[in-house]
Design an enzyme around this catalytic site. Structure first.
Site, mmCIF file in Angstrom:
data_model
loop_
_atom_site.group_PDB
_atom_site.id
_atom_site.type_symbol
_atom_site.label_atom_id
_atom_site.label_comp_id
_atom_site.label_asym_id
_atom_site.label_seq_id
_atom_site.Cartn_x
_atom_site.Cartn_y
_atom_site.Cartn_z
ATOM 1 N N ASP A 18 1.031 -8.576 -1.378
ATOM 2 C CA ASP A 18 0.533 -8.770 -0.015
ATOM 3 C C ASP A 18 1.689 -8.703 0.989
ATOM 4 O O ASP A 18 2.822 -9.023 0.660
ATOM 5 C CB ASP A 18 -0.176 -10.134 0.060
ATOM 6 C CG ASP A 18 -1.017 -10.264 1.311
ATOM 7 O OD1 ASP A 18 -1.284 -9.241 1.983
ATOM 8 O OD2 ASP A 18 -1.417 -11.397 1.636
ATOM 9 N N ASN A 20 2.314 -5.932 3.277
ATOM 10 C CA ASN A 20 2.792 -4.612 3.728
ATOM 11 C C ASN A 20 2.582 -4.429 5.234
ATOM 12 O O ASN A 20 3.453 -3.919 5.938
ATOM 13 C CB ASN A 20 2.038 -3.491 3.011
ATOM 14 C CG ASN A 20 2.343 -3.425 1.532
ATOM 15 O OD1 ASN A 20 3.279 -4.063 1.059
ATOM 16 N ND2 ASN A 20 1.563 -2.658 0.795
ATOM 17 N N ASN A 66 -10.974 -4.131 0.564
ATOM 18 C CA ASN A 66 -10.125 -3.185 1.303
ATOM 19 C C ASN A 66 -10.904 -1.963 1.827
ATOM 20 O O ASN A 66 -10.428 -1.258 2.708
ATOM 21 C CB ASN A 66 -8.934 -2.711 0.460
ATOM 22 C CG ASN A 66 -7.850 -3.759 0.296
ATOM 23 O OD1 ASN A 66 -7.076 -3.730 -0.663
ATOM 24 N ND2 ASN A 66 -7.773 -4.705 1.217
HETATM 25 C C1 FPP Z 1 -1.465 -5.720 1.017
HETATM 26 O O1 FPP Z 1 -0.801 -5.620 2.231
HETATM 27 C C2 FPP Z 1 -1.366 -4.527 0.217
HETATM 28 C C3 FPP Z 1 -2.382 -3.655 -0.013
HETATM 29 C C4 FPP Z 1 -3.731 -3.830 0.548
HETATM 30 C C5 FPP Z 1 -2.218 -2.468 -0.831
HETATM 31 C C6 FPP Z 1 -1.115 -2.466 -1.850
HETATM 32 C C7 FPP Z 1 -0.695 -1.076 -2.031
HETATM 33 C C8 FPP Z 1 0.560 -0.618 -2.251
HETATM 34 C C9 FPP Z 1 1.692 -1.510 -2.471
HETATM 35 C C10 FPP Z 1 0.860 0.838 -2.256
HETATM 36 C C11 FPP Z 1 0.071 1.719 -3.148
HETATM 37 C C12 FPP Z 1 -0.092 1.234 -4.537
HETATM 38 C C13 FPP Z 1 0.401 1.806 -5.654
HETATM 39 C C14 FPP Z 1 0.082 1.207 -6.976
HETATM 40 C C15 FPP Z 1 1.262 2.975 -5.648
HETATM 41 P P1 FPP Z 1 -1.621 -5.849 3.554
HETATM 42 O O2 FPP Z 1 -1.869 -4.513 4.133
HETATM 43 O O3 FPP Z 1 -2.817 -6.678 3.281
HETATM 44 O O4 FPP Z 1 -0.585 -6.649 4.396
HETATM 45 P P2 FPP Z 1 -0.872 -7.686 5.573
HETATM 46 O O5 FPP Z 1 -1.654 -8.826 4.947
HETATM 47 O O6 FPP Z 1 0.486 -8.093 6.007
HETATM 48 O O7 FPP Z 1 -1.647 -6.938 6.625
#
Ligand code: FPP
Length: 239
Positions: A18, A20, A66
């Site tokens: 979590d 990103n 998502n």
């Molecule tokens: C959460 O961050 C992350 C995700 C919803 C997706 C995770 C995906 C990756 C790391 C990349 C692709 C995966 C692979 C296996 C290559 P968020 O967007 O919820 O962050 P936030 O809570 O800060 O908005």
């Protein structure tokens, strides 16, 4: 690495990746850039897991919830996933990593699903580590899907309702072979499970760190494992 006791490694590590979006926002970047950097962390953590000797690694890459994100973000995530699969195939087959996926995979775009299934097939001989990607995954959905399978057995007269045991449900999960996680890591400081592996985490140790996923490192991974090794697991039994 010296702090890690190789004889007490978690067999299965599961990770809620979590933060990103927040990582990107802090820098004034679009969210997608956070996912891009997050994919680099995925590579590092897969590599580190193999080096440490973790046998099962499960990553929450895309939740059932998502699908509510913008089309732009969803397609960027699918593209990143496809790119990851293409780029890592060689490394996975060379290093004996077997890829698996859990979730309602039929909901993925056809190109992503086909590449995923092909990669699963091509890496199926790997014996060093199983990397499971949770995609279009929800823990409640997994339990529901498993219940439907058990229900069908009852309908067909193969099982009576009062005979249903834990093992019937476990055998009907997306990956029946997968052992329950020993350690669940969640990045970005949120104290929740977010519908991840609900059935499987009954006795899993939790490690929650404020670090955002793109900043998560091998050092912190080792710290989580070292902390896991200091915990006393009793599985509900008395001392
Ligand atoms: C959460 O961050 C992350 C995700 C919803 C997706 C995770 C995906 C990756 C790391 C990349 C692709 C995966 C692979 C296996 C290559 P968020 O967007 O919820 O962050 P936030 O809570 O800060 O908005």
């Amino acid at each position: 690495m010296n702090e890690i006791d190789k004889s007490k490694l978690p067999v299965h590590v599961a990770i809620i990746m979590d933060g990103n979006g927040r990582w990107a926002k802090k820098r004034g970047f679009p969210r997608v850039q956070g996912h891009q950097k997050g994919t680099e962390t995925v590579r590092e953590v897969v590599k580190a897991s193999r080096e440490i000797g973790i046998k099962w690694l499960t990553l929450y890459a895309f939740s059932e919830e998502n699908w509510k994100r913008s089309d732009l973000e969803i397609s960027a995530l699918m593209n990143l996933l496809e790119k990851f699969l293409r780029q890592e195939l060689k490394e996975m087959t060379e290093k004996g990593i077997r890829l698996r996926a859990i979730g309602r995979l039929h909901k993925l775009p056809a190109s992503t699903r086909e590449l995923l299934l092909k990669t699963i097939d091509e890496t199926s001989g790997g014996t060093q580590m199983t990397l499971t990607l949770a995609l279009s995954y929800g823990g409640r959905q997994e339990i529901l899907d498993a219940l439907r399978k058990v229900g069908t057995m009852v309908e067909k007269g193969l099982l009576r309702a009062e005979e249903i045991e834990k093992r019937h449900l476990t055998a009907s999960l997306y990956e029946p072979e997968m052992p329950d996680p020993d350690l669940l890591i969640r990045t970005s400081g949120e104290y929740r499970i977010s519908n991840f592996l609900l059935w499987e985490i009954a006795y899993t140790e939790l490690y929650i760190t404020p670090t955002l996923w793109p900043d998560f490192s091998k050092e912190e991974y080792l710290k989580a494992i070292a902390e896991f090794q200091r915990r006393e697991r009793r599985f509900g039994a008395a001392e």
